[in-house]
Structure formats: C-alpha cells, structure tokens
Design a protein around this motif. Structure first.
Motif, PDB file in Angstrom:
ATOM      1  N   ASP A   1     130.207 -21.808 -38.577  1.00 16.12           N
ATOM      2  CA  ASP A   1     128.750 -21.859 -38.731  1.00 16.12           C
ATOM      3  C   ASP A   1     128.343 -22.471 -40.062  1.00 16.12           C
ATOM      4  O   ASP A   1     127.294 -23.104 -40.168  1.00 16.12           O
ATOM      5  CB  ASP A   1     128.139 -20.463 -38.599  1.00 16.12           C
ATOM      6  N   ARG A   2     129.146 -22.311 -41.069  1.00  9.41           N
ATOM      7  CA  ARG A   2     128.855 -22.902 -42.383  1.00  9.41           C
ATOM      8  C   ARG A   2     128.886 -24.422 -42.295  1.00  9.41           C
ATOM      9  O   ARG A   2     128.063 -25.111 -42.893  1.00  9.41           O
ATOM     10  CB  ARG A   2     129.835 -22.373 -43.417  1.00  9.41           C
ATOM     11  N   LYS A   3     129.818 -24.945 -41.520  1.00 11.39           N
ATOM     12  CA  LYS A   3     129.908 -26.400 -41.328  1.00 11.39           C
ATOM     13  C   LYS A   3     128.696 -26.902 -40.534  1.00 11.39           C
ATOM     14  O   LYS A   3     128.143 -27.954 -40.824  1.00 11.39           O
ATOM     15  CB  LYS A   3     131.225 -26.746 -40.615  1.00 11.39           C
ATOM     16  N   MET A   4     128.275 -26.134 -39.542  1.00 13.61           N
ATOM     17  CA  MET A   4     127.085 -26.521 -38.770  1.00 13.61           C
ATOM     18  C   MET A   4     125.875 -26.564 -39.683  1.00 13.61           C
ATOM     19  O   MET A   4     125.042 -27.467 -39.582  1.00 13.61           O
ATOM     20  CB  MET A   4     126.839 -25.544 -37.615  1.00 13.61           C
TER      21      MET A   4
ATOM     22  N   ILE B   1     129.291 -19.604 -30.512  1.00 10.71           N
ATOM     23  CA  ILE B   1     128.654 -20.156 -31.695  1.00 10.71           C
ATOM     24  C   ILE B   1     129.654 -21.018 -32.439  1.00 10.71           C
ATOM     25  O   ILE B   1     130.869 -20.817 -32.277  1.00 10.71           O
ATOM     26  CB  ILE B   1     128.077 -19.048 -32.612  1.00 10.71           C
ATOM     27  N   PRO B   2     129.186 -21.988 -33.188  1.00  9.95           N
ATOM     28  CA  PRO B   2     127.787 -22.266 -33.464  1.00  9.95           C
ATOM     29  C   PRO B   2     127.091 -22.858 -32.239  1.00  9.95           C
ATOM     30  O   PRO B   2     127.723 -23.454 -31.378  1.00  9.95           O
ATOM     31  CB  PRO B   2     127.832 -23.282 -34.608  1.00  9.95           C
TER      32      PRO B   2
ATOM     33  N   THR C   1     120.524 -25.909 -24.708  1.00 13.75           N
ATOM     34  CA  THR C   1     121.339 -25.321 -25.758  1.00 13.75           C
ATOM     35  C   THR C   1     122.607 -26.146 -25.904  1.00 13.75           C
ATOM     36  O   THR C   1     123.269 -26.458 -24.910  1.00 13.75           O
ATOM     37  CB  THR C   1     121.689 -23.859 -25.430  1.00 13.75           C
ATOM     38  N   LEU C   2     122.911 -26.513 -27.129  1.00 13.13           N
ATOM     39  CA  LEU C   2     124.100 -27.300 -27.454  1.00 13.13           C
ATOM     40  C   LEU C   2     125.105 -26.369 -28.128  1.00 13.13           C
ATOM     41  O   LEU C   2     124.811 -25.799 -29.183  1.00 13.13           O
ATOM     42  CB  LEU C   2     123.706 -28.451 -28.388  1.00 13.13           C
ATOM     43  N   ILE C   3     126.257 -26.207 -27.512  1.00 16.48           N
ATOM     44  CA  ILE C   3     127.274 -25.291 -28.011  1.00 16.48           C
ATOM     45  C   ILE C   3     128.344 -26.068 -28.779  1.00 16.48           C
ATOM     46  O   ILE C   3     128.760 -27.141 -28.358  1.00 16.48           O
ATOM     47  CB  ILE C   3     127.956 -24.525 -26.850  1.00 16.48           C
ATOM     48  N   GLY C   4     128.776 -25.517 -29.898  1.00 19.96           N
ATOM     49  CA  GLY C   4     129.879 -26.098 -30.649  1.00 19.96           C
ATOM     50  C   GLY C   4     129.424 -26.950 -31.814  1.00 19.96           C
ATOM     51  O   GLY C   4     128.249 -27.240 -31.997  1.00 19.96           O
ATOM     52  N   LEU C   5     130.410 -27.344 -32.598  1.00 17.47           N
ATOM     53  CA  LEU C   5     130.169 -28.173 -33.772  1.00 17.47           C
ATOM     54  C   LEU C   5     130.181 -29.636 -33.359  1.00 17.47           C
ATOM     55  O   LEU C   5     131.110 -30.084 -32.682  1.00 17.47           O
ATOM     56  CB  LEU C   5     131.258 -27.900 -34.819  1.00 17.47           C
TER      57      LEU C   5
END
Length: 120
Positions: free
Chosen positions: A37-40, A75-76, A89-93
């Motif tokens: 999630d930090r990268k997102m 998540i993300p 909804t878009l799932i993933g990095l």
C-alpha cells in the motif's frame, strides 16, 4: 512518519461520507499491515490528477463496510466513484500510466453517455 512503523497512513485524506458530494472520487483502499500500500500511495502522488478528481483513502480495517460495498477483495485497491456510485474497482499495484489510462477511459465513457443523454 516512518514508512516502516505501524502508524503509516497514505498522503490522501481519510474518506468520509460527505466526500460523495463531488462528481468524481478515487478511493485508495489500504491497511497498515500491507507494505504494498505504501508503493500505491507513492504511485498516486506521481499521477498529478486534476482537481476534478477527489482522492481519498480508506483503511479497510476501520471501514470494512465501504470496502465490501466497493467490491474490494484484495489490497491495494482503487475504487472510482461518480456522484457516489461505484464505477469500477482496480485491484493490485499498477504503474502510473495504467492508472491514468484506466481513469481516462471511464471519465470519457461517462462524458459520452452524459452528452448522449443530454441530447435526447
């Protein structure tokens, strides 16, 4: 805050129900325990989105009902809303270009639909 401590939060403000008063909203679903999630969050900061798209964040552990409503299974995740209705909804990095293309596609489709509806 240090990105490795348990108190990390995304740069975007936390979602609240009053946020749905805007036409376009993008919600980043995250959790403190998910390092991806930090990268997102870094990717979202790179996008340079127009002010017409309000970006908010939602901790799935503190607001699970919104995650369920937005069909967030992993998540993300990013959920795009138009006037409070979930578009997709878009799932993933994903890389910034992919996210921008995803947003552009939905906004253009909506504008074409609204224009057609206005001409009827």
């Amino acid at each position: 805050m240090d990105s490795h401590d348990g108190h990390w939060k995304p740069a975007s403000p936390e979602y609240s129900k009053s946020d749905f008063d805007v036409p376009w909203m993008l919600i980043h679903f995250w959790a403190t325990w998910n390092l991806i999630d930090r990268k997102m969050d870094e990717t979202l900061l790179q996008l340079g989105l127009p002010e017409s798209i309000v970006v908010r964040s939602c901790d799935i552990d503190s607001q699970p009902e919104l995650a369920i409503k937005s069909r967030v299974g992993n998540i993300p995740a990013l959920a795009l809303f138009y006037h409070g209705n979930r578009v997709e909804t878009l799932i993933g990095l994903h890389d910034p270009e992919y996210i921008l293309n995803w947003l552009d596609r939905h906004i253009q489709q909506n504008e074409a639909f609204e224009a057609k509806k206005g001409n009827e």
